[in-house]
Design an enzyme around this catalytic site. Sequence first.
Site, mmCIF file in Angstrom:
data_model
loop_
_atom_site.group_PDB
_atom_site.id
_atom_site.type_symbol
_atom_site.label_atom_id
_atom_site.label_comp_id
_atom_site.label_asym_id
_atom_site.label_seq_id
_atom_site.Cartn_x
_atom_site.Cartn_y
_atom_site.Cartn_z
ATOM 1 N N HIS A 267 0.815 -1.217 0.000
ATOM 2 C CA HIS A 267 0.000 0.000 0.000
ATOM 3 C C HIS A 267 0.846 1.263 0.000
ATOM 4 O O HIS A 267 0.390 2.316 -0.449
ATOM 5 C CB HIS A 267 -0.917 0.010 1.220
ATOM 6 C CG HIS A 267 -1.749 1.250 1.342
ATOM 7 N ND1 HIS A 267 -2.778 1.546 0.467
ATOM 8 C CD2 HIS A 267 -1.684 2.305 2.201
ATOM 9 C CE1 HIS A 267 -3.321 2.698 0.804
ATOM 10 N NE2 HIS A 267 -2.665 3.177 1.850
ATOM 11 N N CYS A 268 2.077 1.204 0.480
ATOM 12 C CA CYS A 268 2.831 2.431 0.747
ATOM 13 C C CYS A 268 3.685 2.927 -0.417
ATOM 14 O O CYS A 268 3.457 4.010 -0.945
ATOM 15 C CB CYS A 268 3.712 2.237 1.985
ATOM 16 S SG CYS A 268 2.772 2.051 3.520
ATOM 17 N N ILE A 269 4.684 2.149 -0.815
ATOM 18 C CA ILE A 269 5.663 2.663 -1.769
ATOM 19 C C ILE A 269 5.057 3.010 -3.130
ATOM 20 O O ILE A 269 5.410 4.023 -3.724
ATOM 21 C CB ILE A 269 6.836 1.671 -1.918
ATOM 22 C CG1 ILE A 269 7.537 1.514 -0.565
ATOM 23 C CG2 ILE A 269 7.841 2.174 -2.953
ATOM 24 C CD1 ILE A 269 8.681 0.540 -0.580
#
Length: 443
Positions: A267-269
């Site tokens: 979900h983040c990078i």
Amino acid sequence: MKNKLLNKEARVAVIGLGYVGLPLAVAFIQKGFQTIGYDTSAKKVQSLVNGVSDIADISNETLQLCLDSDAFKLSANPEVLQKADAIIICVPTPLTEAMEPDMRFIKHAMQDIVAYAKDEVFISLESTTYPGTTRELICAPMLKKGHTLGRDFFACYSPERVDPGNKKFHTLNTPKVVGGVDEMSRELGEILYGQVIDTIVPVNSTEVAEMSKLLENTFRSINIAFINEMALLAEKMDIDIWETIEAASSKPFGFMKFTPGPGIGGHCIPLDPMYLSWKAKSKNFYSRFIELAHETNHSMPEKMVDHTAEALNLHQKAINGSKILLVGMAYKEDSNDLRESPGLHIYEQLCARGANVAFCDPEAPIFRDANGDIQKSIPIDYTAFSTYDLVVIITPHTAFNLEQIGMASRLILDTKNALKDRFQEKKWAYGKVHMTKAMVERS
């Protein structure tokens, strides 16, 4: 409020019981807090009530201990927020198709909080977002309702730093950044999180805290893109990128090791840098680094599909009609997280080119393809690997026996250098060195 937090008399509510929210709720329970878990998915809530966790970092046994303690109340009804002294928002923050922030989940959470929260409440947002969100989407609705900051409500931003599957760092021992919209909010945030987390890192504003999360993951995105580009360059120059990285890593200062791969996931990078880029544009600032990194990282699955075609062509086979097995579909090792996984993109592109594609992943054994159809993993049966024209190693979980994969497979594209040099002494012949000197065939 301070006394309630210090004495663990405060009831904590966590909105969103996913990869971030469920481990956080469990941490509060384990530290002696009465905890409310609220999720809009009645199906998820019922599953948790039945003692079944869908989060790999929280076992069914751990969940059941929390349920047996009577300290954990689960509900899909927002009215449970009436009993909360502190509310922590851990909801998704995806991107729209136009690559702009999608704030609907935070807005829905705030609608519930405004409607049901008690008069004096502490609110903390953990969802990754752009600088200014806490003031715009948390404080503004409360102020509009007539609440007074510093008296009726307090607000913080404390970015989640969950790394699913990480055996060393988890909720309790990962340092926690806390920024408040005012000094009292920050102090309360330090007290609340300090009750459950080893190290608190206070900052002077919610904007600094919000920016810190985007900076962390944008840094990673840019460096991953750089090493992916270097891998492609090394391939053109017939240089082993993996040996090059190890040589550079011997320098004890000034170098940080990043490794190439088939793309980025989670979900983040893939998402966080685009939040920062979007916010930058609102200030008439355009970050070429972010845009170039995004372009490079998101082109890697297509590069891997091209390598797949090249590998097959070297052995007089076309990608159309070939049987291809993808090994590992989750975006990282020993995780069941399929969010933004490059494996999914590789799967779709191979299918679009006419390949007959199967996958093997004991951690993430099922996914829904672009047509909405359910795809299921084949079992780990290494003898069956020999029936495929090409095996593509995407995510080498520890559950896989790489030695047996190598011995059984006729042709391998290893996108993570998982096999390394283990077959050189077994008289294996390497094909053309691509990203991972990996296309091998029994000689």
